[in-house]
Scaffold this active site. Structure first.
Site, PDB file in Angstrom:
ATOM      1  N   HIS A 146      54.243  73.874  24.206  1.00 47.06           N
ATOM      2  CA  HIS A 146      54.650  72.554  24.682  1.00 47.06           C
ATOM      3  C   HIS A 146      55.858  71.869  24.144  1.00 47.06           C
ATOM      4  O   HIS A 146      56.420  71.201  24.769  1.00 47.06           O
ATOM      5  CB  HIS A 146      53.526  71.712  24.278  1.00 47.06           C
ATOM      6  CG  HIS A 146      53.523  70.405  24.949  1.00 47.06           C
ATOM      7  ND1 HIS A 146      53.066  70.069  26.203  1.00 47.06           N
ATOM      8  CD2 HIS A 146      53.786  69.052  24.639  1.00 47.06           C
ATOM      9  CE1 HIS A 146      53.507  69.003  26.696  1.00 47.06           C
ATOM     10  NE2 HIS A 146      53.816  68.092  25.765  1.00 47.06           N
ATOM     11  N   HIS A 204      55.752  61.255  34.178  1.00 48.01           N
ATOM     12  CA  HIS A 204      54.790  60.384  33.387  1.00 48.01           C
ATOM     13  C   HIS A 204      54.444  59.109  34.294  1.00 48.01           C
ATOM     14  O   HIS A 204      55.461  58.664  34.854  1.00 48.01           O
ATOM     15  CB  HIS A 204      55.763  59.817  32.243  1.00 48.01           C
ATOM     16  CG  HIS A 204      55.895  60.856  31.130  1.00 48.01           C
ATOM     17  ND1 HIS A 204      56.828  60.668  29.955  1.00 48.01           N
ATOM     18  CD2 HIS A 204      55.177  62.108  31.029  1.00 48.01           C
ATOM     19  CE1 HIS A 204      56.618  61.796  29.106  1.00 48.01           C
ATOM     20  NE2 HIS A 204      55.757  62.651  29.743  1.00 48.01           N
ATOM     21  N   TYR A 212      55.730  55.736  43.773  1.00 52.93           N
ATOM     22  CA  TYR A 212      55.562  56.083  45.026  1.00 52.93           C
ATOM     23  C   TYR A 212      56.863  55.625  45.938  1.00 52.93           C
ATOM     24  O   TYR A 212      56.912  56.052  47.185  1.00 52.93           O
ATOM     25  CB  TYR A 212      54.415  55.349  45.733  1.00 52.93           C
ATOM     26  CG  TYR A 212      53.061  55.819  44.961  1.00 52.93           C
ATOM     27  CD1 TYR A 212      52.550  57.049  45.047  1.00 52.93           C
ATOM     28  CD2 TYR A 212      52.673  54.877  43.945  1.00 52.93           C
ATOM     29  CE1 TYR A 212      51.512  57.310  44.088  1.00 52.93           C
ATOM     30  CE2 TYR A 212      51.593  55.113  43.199  1.00 52.93           C
ATOM     31  CZ  TYR A 212      50.765  56.399  43.302  1.00 52.93           C
ATOM     32  OH  TYR A 212      49.771  56.643  42.264  1.00 52.93           O
TER      33      TYR A 212
END
Length: 385
Positions: free
Chosen positions: A313, A339, A348
């Site tokens: 990670h 995120h 969006y």
């Protein structure tokens, strides 16, 4: 026995065959409830009714019957009543309950859990050697469960009121240099070199990078599109589903410097079908964490690299750091990293690729100008051989 003062405007009092008095009253849902205890005198019963009426008016009333439910039962139901939880999240929550909450507080009625009990429970976890991060996660779960109990009018307020108990203070994770990223890629088996580069320079999570299909990589546009993620449960079951959050559905611009290696990988190790997995195990199967670590000799390899505590990670962490250093806006960074924002609507909105492309260009500049790249492996992408 009838009330001598006439019918009350709220609730009622009746005398039982034992001679004691019991109260009945309507809850906020309109359903009649009987008091959980009886009273020696009618006056005491009347006083209790007045107190209950006042609590109902101020919103401080709690359901005494539901307060007797044990925490283990309520918490288990709390999880099952949240259908939107990801499968892996459900597994994590149940594990936290099983290991750290139920053994200490599972048999305690919710109404009996106060701040002192929570403080004592947390102290027991710490004294038992449970890691700070695990304690914080267990505390946050307990707090969430009891917050719902508060909303359900089972308890008057959440007893999880220990300042800072839910905060995690993880150790600072390592950030690789550009030269180290390319050196690490070169140390990988051939079929996994591009995986290291893509995870780093596209800021991808493990589950996102191993779920990529050929159709998700556009070499001409220099982009990778994250459409799904692979989740590996403790049982070994693999689940393919949407990314970790809605923001995880994204298209990320790639630096030109890694395109040749991606092209080589797609030509040599990825099937021609649009749905073919980009990265697989040595025999073409789904790539699992354990198989990856074994194939790459990860522990030995990162120790040789000089970063012995490097986690996979940390490649994403490194890529995020590179992107942040490019001077991109917070909005562009959050979109690139996948995120969620407090301004969820921003996720969006139609976005131009300008900021995203600027990040990729800045990474290219960083790769080409890296002063620590003594052997030219970064700028020349000398990975073959």
């Amino acid at each position: 026995m009838a009330n001598k003062k006439g019918k009350r405007r709220f609730g009622s009092v009746r005398q039982l065959p034992s001679g004691r008095f019991q109260i009945r009253y309507p809850g906020p849902d309109g359903k009649m409830r009987s008091g959980g205890t009886t009273y020696a005198t009618e006056r005491e019963a009347e006083k209790q009714l007045s107190l209950i009426e006042a609590k109902l008016l101020t919103g401080d009333w709690t359901d005494p019957k539901r307060a007797k439910v044990k925490l283990s039962e309520y918490a288990a139901k709390w999880i099952t009543e949240r259908p939107d939880l990801r499968v892996r999240t459900v597994e994590i929550y149940r594990g936290l309950l099983r290991r750290h909450i139920v053994p200490y507080l599972g048999n305690v009625p919710i109404g009996k859990i106060d701040t002192a009990a929570v403080r004592e429970w947390r102290a027991e976890l710490v004294s038992a050697g449970v890691g700070a991060s695990e304690v914080a996660k267990a505390y946050r779960l307990l707090r969430a469960v009891l917050m719902t109990a508060t909303d359900d009018l089972i308890i008057p307020r959440n007893p999880c009121r220990i300042k800072g108990a839910g905060e995690e203070k993880p150790d600072e994770r390592p950030v690789l240099t550009v030269a180290q990223v390319f050196k690490l890629a070169k140390m990988m088996p051939e079929h996994l070199r591009a995986l290291v580069l893509l995870a780093t320079f596209a800021s991808l999570r493990w589950g996102e990078v191993v779920a990529l299909r050929r159709k998700d990589i556009d070499l001409n546009a220099r982009t990778v599109t994250v459409r799904q993620a692979q989740v590996e449960l403790d049982t070994g079951e693999l689940i393919i589903g949407p990314p970790k959050s809605r923001a995880g559905l994204r298209t990320v611009a790639l630096p030109q410097a890694i395109i040749p290696e991606l092209k080589r990988h797609l030509g040599n190790f990825t099937g021609p079908e649009p749905e073919a997995l980009v990265f697989t195990g040595k025999r073409g199967g789904v790539l699992r964490r354990a198989n990856f670590r074994r194939a790459t000799k990860w522990g030995e390899t990162v120790t040789t690299l000089g970063v012995p505590n490097l986690h996979f990670h940390d490649l994403r962490h490194t890529g995020n750091t590179f992107a942040a250093e490019s001077g991109a806006t917070l909005r562009d960074l959050m979109e690139r990293m996948g995120h969620d924002s407090v301004r969820a609507a921003m996720i969006y909105q139609h976005r131009t690729a300008g900021g995203n492309r600027a990040i990729a260009q800045a990474m290219d500049d960083m790769i080409n100008d890296d002063p620590d790249d003594d052997d030219g492996s970064a700028g020349g992408l000398a990975l073959v051989g």
